[in-house]
Each structure stands twice: as C-alpha cells, then as structure tokens.
Design a protein around this motif. Structure first.
Motif, PDB file in Angstrom:
ATOM      1  N   UNK A  57       0.829  -1.213   0.000  1.00  0.00           N
ATOM      2  CA  UNK A  57       0.000   0.000   0.000  1.00  0.00           C
ATOM      3  C   UNK A  57       0.862   1.261   0.000  1.00  0.00           C
ATOM      4  N   UNK A  58       2.078   1.145  -0.489  1.00  0.00           N
ATOM      5  CA  UNK A  58       2.997   2.284  -0.440  1.00  0.00           C
ATOM      6  C   UNK A  58       2.591   3.340  -1.456  1.00  0.00           C
ATOM      7  N   UNK A  59       2.531   4.589  -1.004  1.00  0.00           N
ATOM      8  CA  UNK A  59       2.329   5.714  -1.901  1.00  0.00           C
ATOM      9  C   UNK A  59       3.202   6.867  -1.392  1.00  0.00           C
ATOM     10  N   UNK A  60       4.181   7.220  -2.190  1.00  0.00           N
ATOM     11  CA  UNK A  60       5.101   8.283  -1.801  1.00  0.00           C
ATOM     12  C   UNK A  60       5.202   9.347  -2.866  1.00  0.00           C
ATOM     13  N   UNK A  61       5.611  10.539  -2.441  1.00  0.00           N
ATOM     14  CA  UNK A  61       5.713  11.676  -3.359  1.00  0.00           C
ATOM     15  C   UNK A  61       7.169  12.153  -3.351  1.00  0.00           C
ATOM     16  N   UNK A  62       7.838  11.915  -4.474  1.00  0.00           N
ATOM     17  CA  UNK A  62       9.270  12.180  -4.562  1.00  0.00           C
ATOM     18  C   UNK A  62       9.533  13.573  -5.128  1.00  0.00           C
ATOM     19  N   UNK A  63      10.624  14.180  -4.673  1.00  0.00           N
ATOM     20  CA  UNK A  63      11.008  15.494  -5.176  1.00  0.00           C
ATOM     21  C   UNK A  63      12.202  16.021  -4.405  1.00  0.00           C
ATOM     22  N   UNK A  64      12.615  17.224  -4.766  1.00  0.00           N
ATOM     23  CA  UNK A  64      13.731  17.884  -4.081  1.00  0.00           C
ATOM     24  C   UNK A  64      13.189  19.026  -3.233  1.00  0.00           C
ATOM     25  N   UNK A  65      13.606  19.068  -1.983  1.00  0.00           N
ATOM     26  CA  UNK A  65      13.143  20.129  -1.085  1.00  0.00           C
ATOM     27  C   UNK A  65      13.675  21.468  -1.596  1.00  0.00           C
ATOM     28  N   UNK A  66      12.765  22.393  -1.882  1.00  0.00           N
ATOM     29  CA  UNK A  66      13.150  23.701  -2.419  1.00  0.00           C
ATOM     30  C   UNK A  66      13.219  24.769  -1.338  1.00  0.00           C
ATOM     31  N   UNK A  67      12.726  24.465  -0.139  1.00  0.00           N
ATOM     32  CA  UNK A  67      12.768  25.442   0.938  1.00  0.00           C
ATOM     33  C   UNK A  67      12.218  24.858   2.221  1.00  0.00           C
ATOM     34  N   UNK A  68      12.671  25.408   3.356  1.00  0.00           N
ATOM     35  CA  UNK A  68      12.136  24.999   4.649  1.00  0.00           C
ATOM     36  C   UNK A  68      12.685  23.681   5.149  1.00  0.00           C
ATOM     37  N   UNK A  69      12.165  23.246   6.301  1.00  0.00           N
ATOM     38  CA  UNK A  69      12.555  21.987   6.922  1.00  0.00           C
ATOM     39  C   UNK A  69      11.296  21.159   7.143  1.00  0.00           C
ATOM     40  N   UNK A  70      11.329  19.914   6.687  1.00  0.00           N
ATOM     41  CA  UNK A  70      10.189  19.007   6.815  1.00  0.00           C
ATOM     42  C   UNK A  70      10.520  17.908   7.821  1.00  0.00           C
ATOM     43  N   UNK A  71       9.546  17.584   8.694  1.00  0.00           N
ATOM     44  CA  UNK A  71       9.729  16.525   9.672  1.00  0.00           C
ATOM     45  C   UNK A  71       8.456  15.683   9.751  1.00  0.00           C
ATOM     46  N   UNK A  72       8.596  14.393  10.083  1.00  0.00           N
ATOM     47  CA  UNK A  72       7.397  13.568  10.300  1.00  0.00           C
ATOM     48  C   UNK A  72       6.509  14.180  11.384  1.00  0.00           C
ATOM     49  N   UNK A  73       5.210  14.199  11.133  1.00  0.00           N
ATOM     50  CA  UNK A  73       4.256  14.795  12.059  1.00  0.00           C
ATOM     51  C   UNK A  73       3.889  16.223  11.718  1.00  0.00           C
ATOM     52  N   UNK A  74       4.663  16.877  10.841  1.00  0.00           N
ATOM     53  CA  UNK A  74       4.368  18.259  10.454  1.00  0.00           C
ATOM     54  C   UNK A  74       3.062  18.331   9.658  1.00  0.00           C
ATOM     55  N   UNK A  75       2.278  19.369   9.945  1.00  0.00           N
ATOM     56  CA  UNK A  75       1.074  19.614   9.149  1.00  0.00           C
ATOM     57  C   UNK A  75       1.477  20.311   7.855  1.00  0.00           C
TER      58      UNK A  75
END
Length: 420
Positions: A239-257
């Motif tokens: 059931x894997x669904x992921x969205x691939x890309x390059x971070x263009x700005x900011x910091x992303x963490x698990x749990x972030x809205x």
C-alpha cells in the motif's frame, strides 16, 4: 561534508580554465592518465609550461582556439568540502552559457586580468551573478606575475570594482590577488605577495559559510514523481504511496502539518524516505520521498507547503529574463512552454517593459523585443496557475526557463520579480 557549487566567469583570456586546472592539479584531483594527456598536448602545441587549461577545455574547438565555449563541469574534493565547478565562457556570444553555469552556484569567481583591469565583460558577468542572486562573489585578480605582483595595481582594481559593485545586489564580496599559471594564492599563500594578508583561494572556498544561504523558513516541496509500486514483493510496500522530489525550501519533519496545492487540502507527514532509509528531517537541497497520513490526489507539478506559509498562486508573472536564442527574439504575443519547478505550462508574452544596459545599468524603454544575451523585464500570462515566490526569496520557486515549442530548445531563463 557539504557541497559547494561555484562558477568561474570573466572576460576572454583572463585564465578561468587555467585557474580550475591549477586547483585540480595542486589539490591532487587529477588522474595520472589525464596529466599525461595534458603534458602531450602541451608539448604538441609548443608551450614551455604545462597548459592546465586543457583539463577543462574538452571540446576540440575549444582546444584549437584556446577558448571556452560550453560550460565545463568538474568535480573535486578536499578533506573539508566537496566542490562542483562550472567553468563558463568569457566570449560575449556565449554569455547565455554563463547564465546556465551560475544559476545553481553558491559562489561565483570573477577573474580579472591584472594588466587589463575591469572590462565590460567583467561588469556583465558580475551583474548577471548578482541578478541570479549568487550569494558569494570572489574577485580574483589574475596574472599578478605580469605586473610584478604590484600591490598598487591590485588596489586600483579593487577600488574600481567596489565602486561598480555598490550598484549591484552583492552581499559578500572578497578580493584575492592570484597567478593561476604559477599557483600564487590559489591553493597555497604566495611568497611573492607578502603585502596580501588574506587567505588563498582554496582556503576561502573551503571555509565560506553557505548553510545560511538556503531558505529554511518557507517550506516548498514541488512534487516530481508519485511512487506507487505495482509489483511489490515485500508486503510492507503493498500500500505504499510516496511523493518524490527535491526540497526547495524549509525543513520538513514527520508529524508536520502540510498543505497541498492546488487542492488546498491539509494533512500530516507520516514519514520521510530516502535511498538510504527513513530520516527525521529534510531540508534543501535533499531529494526525498514524502509519505502522507491521508490519501490526497497529488500528481507531478503540485506543491506541498505549510498551511499558513504558502507560495503565490498566479497566472500573471513579472520577471527579469535573460534571452538565450540566436534564432528568435522575445517579442510581445509570442508563445512558449514554461518550465517552473516540476510544472510545465504554456505561456504568452504580454509585454517587454524595458531592456537593461548592462554597462550603465540604465533601463532602455520601448525596445519592443529582447535579442541574444539581452536582459529585460517582461510580463507573462500562463495557461495554468503556478506556485511561485519572488526569486529574491527563493531561487528554486522564483526561477523558470522558457522553451521553444517548435524546436524544444531552451530560449530564455527568468527570475520572478513580482507575482501578482
């Protein structure tokens, strides 16, 4: 170790390729067979010294003419840092290639021949580097051996260029006197210039601070690819669904809205995956795959950001454009394909407001069109909404390229000044 991307620029015969060859040679980044090939070619051309420019001028036409035509990329590393070099051409007809090489650079080295001083092409390249928001600029005054390592000549050039740079958007400017041919102040400090108290070029490249140049405030994640394994043998990925890309700005963490554009739906990050496994945070310029807690219809070209910190959603663009085509001109009513982050759309030129005179930095009104290597302010109308920031705020979401629909050739590079 972090990676420093830097570009060399300057007028013809200022020694850009020789400087890069010297950096590679003195930092022991050349293979034995490469060095032997350069030695053979140097002897065949009748030069009395090892012609290090041959390490970067790879095209046959470049070697025959002794000039750089295309952008040559080279890689090397020291114990402190990894480097990606873009050796860009000096001839005016290849200015468009300089734009290509400097567009992703953290630092630009502008070489000046100590005998000739600041030339028109030196000013042009400095202006383009500031227009492209290259954070760090190094003015390397080359061929100091041909002016007897004169401190007075170096100070004259420093004063002249400082006066010109005061009109530009340059935040960090460093001056270093060098001799690329003999290696003075390139990797090691020169004994021929005891009056110079600064660091060598390589020492400056190793220690210049680039971490704060990234935009770590505005979360921007353009979706490049949706990963949905069709034949996953491992039950964990059924059931894997992921969205691939390059971070263009900011910091992303698990749990972030996070918020998805264009739908406006919000969700949270379930996990962040990389080739080496899950990570607890992602920041520019990492390439990652986001997994979200909710199923949202997301596809290539969409944007993931923060609910209360969104890019401008617009179909009207006001941008500075560097025109790169020698077969067509940028004129009102012309139509192109625009490539912005991972989104592609069609675009109409509404108006060419003015052209910049690169020598005087004055605006030339009522020009009607932009030709090869010219830079001007242009307004566009896009067929579908783009998710943009001003280029001054984020180079990734504020830049775009224009593509000729007939030939599929890149004909222009733009930097968004105002998103309406």
């Amino acid at each position: 170790m972090d990676i420093l991307r830097f570009a060399t620029a300057g007028s013809v015969d200022d020694g850009k390729s020789t400087l890069i060859g010297r950096l590679l040679y003195d930092s022991k980044a050349i293979f034995e067979d490469q060095l032997q090939a350069v030695e053979r070619t140097s002897r065949a051309r009748g030069t009395e010294y090892l012609d290090l420019s041959l390490l970067t001028d790879g095209l046959r036409a470049e070697r025959e003419q002794g000039i750089t035509i295309d952008v040559a990329y080279r890689y090397f590393a020291t114990p402190r840092r990894k480097f990606i070099i873009a050796d860009t051409p000096g001839h005016i007809q290849y200015t468009r290639n300089m734009v290509t090489g400097a567009s992703t650079a953290d630092l630009a080295i502008i070489l000046i021949d100590a005998r000739k001083g600041v030339l028109e092409q030196s000013r042009r390249h400095a202006f383009i580097a500031s227009l492209l928001r290259v954070p760090h600029l190094v003015l390397a005054v080359n061929k100091m051996d041909l002016v007897d390592y004169s401190q007075e000549r170096f100070e004259q050039i420093r004063e002249e260029f400082t006066a010109f740079a005061s009109k530009l958007n340059v935040t960090d400017l460093t001056f270093i006197p060098i001799s690329a041919l003999h290696g003075d102040n390139v990797v090691s400090r020169s004994e021929n210039m005891p009056w110079y108290q600064g660091s060598s070029l390589l020492h400056h490249l190793e220690n210049v601070h680039i971490a704060s140049d990234r935009n770590l405030v505005d979360v921007r994640f353009p979706v490049q690819y949706v990963i949905r394994p069709q034949k996953a043998t491992d039950p964990r990925f059924h059931d894997y669904r992921g969205y691939a890309g390059q971070v263009a700005g900011g910091v992303l963490k698990p749990g972030d809205e996070v918020l998805h554009l264009p739908s406006g739906l919000t969700t949270r990050i379930a996990a962040i995956d990389t080739y080496d496994g899950p990570v607890q945070e992602a920041f520019p310029p990492m390439s990652v795959t986001l997994r979200l807690e909710d199923d949202i219809d997301i596809s290539r070209g969409d944007m993931i950001c923060r609910p209360h910190n969104q890019p401008t959603v617009t179909q009207e663009l006001d941008a500075m454009v560097c025109w790169m085509s020698d077969t067509t001109k940028l004129t009102p009513r012309a139509k192109f394909t625009i490539k912005h982050t991972t989104r592609t759309a069609r675009v109409l030129v509404r108006d060419v407001q003015y052209r910049l005179n690169i020598n005087t930095l004055h605006r030339e009104e009522s020009v009607g069109a932009l030709g090869l290597n010219e830079i001007g302010r242009v307004t566009f109308r896009v067929t579908q909404p783009l998710f943009v920031d001003e280029y001054a705020r984020n180079r990734a979401t504020g830049g775009f390229i224009l593509i000729d629909e007939a030939t599929n050739a890149t004909v222009g590079a733009g930097m968004i000044v105002d998103a309406r």
